[in-house]
Enzyme design. Structure first.
Site, short mmCIF file in Angstrom:
data_model
loop_
_atom_site.label_atom_id
_atom_site.label_comp_id
_atom_site.label_asym_id
_atom_site.label_seq_id
_atom_site.Cartn_x
_atom_site.Cartn_y
_atom_site.Cartn_z
N GLU A 223 -29.18 -21.27 -46.76
CA GLU A 223 -28.14 -21.39 -45.81
C GLU A 223 -28.23 -20.03 -44.94
OE1 GLU A 223 -24.34 -19.72 -46.38
OE2 GLU A 223 -24.40 -19.83 -48.51
N LYS B 135 -19.20 -19.05 -37.69
CA LYS B 135 -19.37 -19.64 -39.09
C LYS B 135 -19.13 -21.09 -39.21
CE LYS B 135 -17.21 -19.28 -43.46
NZ LYS B 135 -16.36 -18.45 -44.30
N SER C 73 -12.21 -24.92 -49.73
CA SER C 73 -13.40 -24.79 -49.28
C SER C 73 -13.93 -26.39 -48.64
CB SER C 73 -14.65 -24.04 -49.73
OG SER C 73 -15.69 -24.05 -48.90
N ALA C 74 -14.37 -26.28 -47.63
CA ALA C 74 -14.96 -27.77 -47.12
C ALA C 74 -16.06 -28.04 -48.01
CB ALA C 74 -15.21 -27.92 -45.83
N LYS D 2 -17.66 -18.13 -55.91
CA LYS D 2 -17.26 -17.05 -55.72
C LYS D 2 -16.14 -16.68 -56.64
CE LYS D 2 -18.22 -17.33 -50.96
NZ LYS D 2 -19.26 -18.27 -51.07
N1 PSU Z 1 -22.81 -17.41 -51.12
C1 PSU Z 1 -22.88 -15.87 -51.07
N2 PSU Z 1 -22.39 -15.40 -49.85
C2 PSU Z 1 -21.66 -16.13 -48.95
C3 PSU Z 1 -21.78 -17.47 -49.24
C4 PSU Z 1 -22.22 -18.10 -50.22
O1 PSU Z 1 -23.47 -15.47 -51.84
O2 PSU Z 1 -21.17 -15.66 -47.85
C5 PSU Z 1 -20.89 -18.40 -47.94
C6 PSU Z 1 -21.34 -19.97 -47.86
O3 PSU Z 1 -21.94 -20.27 -46.86
C7 PSU Z 1 -20.14 -20.64 -48.23
C8 PSU Z 1 -18.97 -19.86 -47.71
O4 PSU Z 1 -20.15 -21.87 -47.81
O5 PSU Z 1 -19.50 -18.64 -48.04
C9 PSU Z 1 -17.74 -20.37 -48.09
O6 PSU Z 1 -16.82 -20.00 -47.02
P1 PSU Z 1 -15.29 -20.66 -47.19
O7 PSU Z 1 -14.67 -20.11 -48.17
O8 PSU Z 1 -14.46 -20.09 -45.68
O9 PSU Z 1 -15.44 -22.07 -46.92
MN MN Z 2 -11.26 -21.88 -46.39
#
Ligand code: PSU
Ligand code: MN
Length: 307
Positions: A29, A90, A144-145, A163
């Site tokens: 990604e 993003k 998250s989606a 995370k």
């Molecule tokens: N893994 C990492 N660092 C990141 C991400 C994943 O080590 O920054 C990113 C991925 O792209 C994941 C996103 O889909 O963070 C999640 O964002 P959100 O919580 O807004 O869905």
């Molecule tokens: Mn979100």
């Protein structure tokens, strides 16, 4: 499935050739590069992760949207754009048609990357940590989606759990409800992203890449909903962030986000950035160790899958 001619989805020549030959390919990604890691380290990491895939004998396909075109496999100039261009969006899966229509550029999250990888015919994808249910979900409903996409996309995603800034038990509950298969790689507990373990038990443990490939064959043989397989691969204990430091700085980061009113798409990059500064870079090293390990394991699974 070849989609080379599709104007919105464009595999690189190398990726298209590998897929046509049934050779192992690993999707990577781009949000982690553009929004998850500080410059200039992010570009080095982007290159390094591709090298890890190549050294293992597979073809890397870093995915991003450039000028409205979803690129599957980036060249050196395109990789540099992802790492350095300011104002890069993003993009989650729902943003893709808009980006295509408006000829916008953006990095793809796990949700957008999984979707595009599967469309291009790639089955294996490596990242750091998934998105999930945010803490305080009862007030904000920020989930998250990534989770929804994994519930309806046939992809194998190798990650160090979700995370640790998130509500991990709630995220696991949601994955169970949505029918997303999880296997721990040489672990009985769900990894904690920066930490070797989140402490949460998981039901299945595998020991080898061949077992992941066998599960994937099982998914296909059974049919049914096109769900993902999460291979949860912990960062080695020796390379994890000190758990005490993690908990202390994360507490500060969550308080700062609350104080500054950070919400929506901005919250994950905000918290990750706060942790990097608050741990004097130690969280970055743990994050990178996790991603590297995931990319290496994903490559081995891709080899097993291609056989
Ligand atoms: N893994 C990492 N660092 C990141 C991400 C994943 O080590 O920054 C990113 C991925 O792209 C994941 C996103 O889909 O963070 C999640 O964002 P959100 O919580 O807004 O869905
Ligand atoms: Mn979100």
């Amino acid at each position: 499935m070849r989609t080379t001619a599709h104007p919105i989805l464009q595999p690189s020549d190398e990726v298209a050739a590998a897929l046509a030959a049934g050779a192992p390919v690993v999707a990577l990604e781009s949000t982690i590069i553009s929004h998850g890691l500080p410059q200039p380290r992010n570009l080095e990491v982007a290159r390094e992760l591709e090298a890890v895939v190549r050294d293992a004998g597979a073809v890397p396909a870093t995915i991003a949207v450039l000028d409205g075109v979803a690129k599957v496999g980036l060249d050196e100039v395109e990789l540099e754009r992802i790492a350095t261009e300011s104002g890069l969006r993003k993009l989650g899966q729902r943003d893709l048609p808009v980006a295509a229509a408006l000829k916008a550029s953006g990095a793809t999250t796990v949700s957008a990357t999984s979707f595009l990888a599967a469309r291009a015919g790639i089955r294996i994808f490596a990242t750091g940590g998934l998105g999930g249910v945010h803490r305080g979900w009862t007030e904000e409903q920020d989930e998250s989606a990534d989770l929804d996409t994994l519930a309806r996309t046939r992809i194998t995603i190798v990650c160090a759990g979700v995370k640790s800034i998130l509500d991990v038990p709630s995220t696991l509950q949601r994955l169970e409800t949505r029918g997303v298969t999880i296997a721990g790689y040489q672990t009985d507990t769900f990894p904690g992203f920066y930490l070797h373990t989140s402490g949460e038990p998981i039901d299945w443990r595998i020991e080898a890449p061949e077992e992941a490939a066998a599960i994937m064959r099982g998914q296909d043989a059974l049919g049914g909903p096109e769900t993902a397989l999460i291979v949860a691969n912990p960062v080695p204990v020796a390379q994890q962030l000190d758990p005490e430091l993690h908990d202390r700085v994360l507490g500060e980061a969550l308080a700062a986000a609350e104080r500054e009113g950070v919400t929506g798409q901005a919250i994950t990059p905000f918290l990750l950035g706060y942790l990097v500064r608050g741990t004097a870079g130690a969280s970055l090293e743990a994050n990178l160790a996790a991603v590297r390990g995931n990319v290496a394991l994903a490559s081995r699974i891709a080899l097993a899958w291609a056989q």
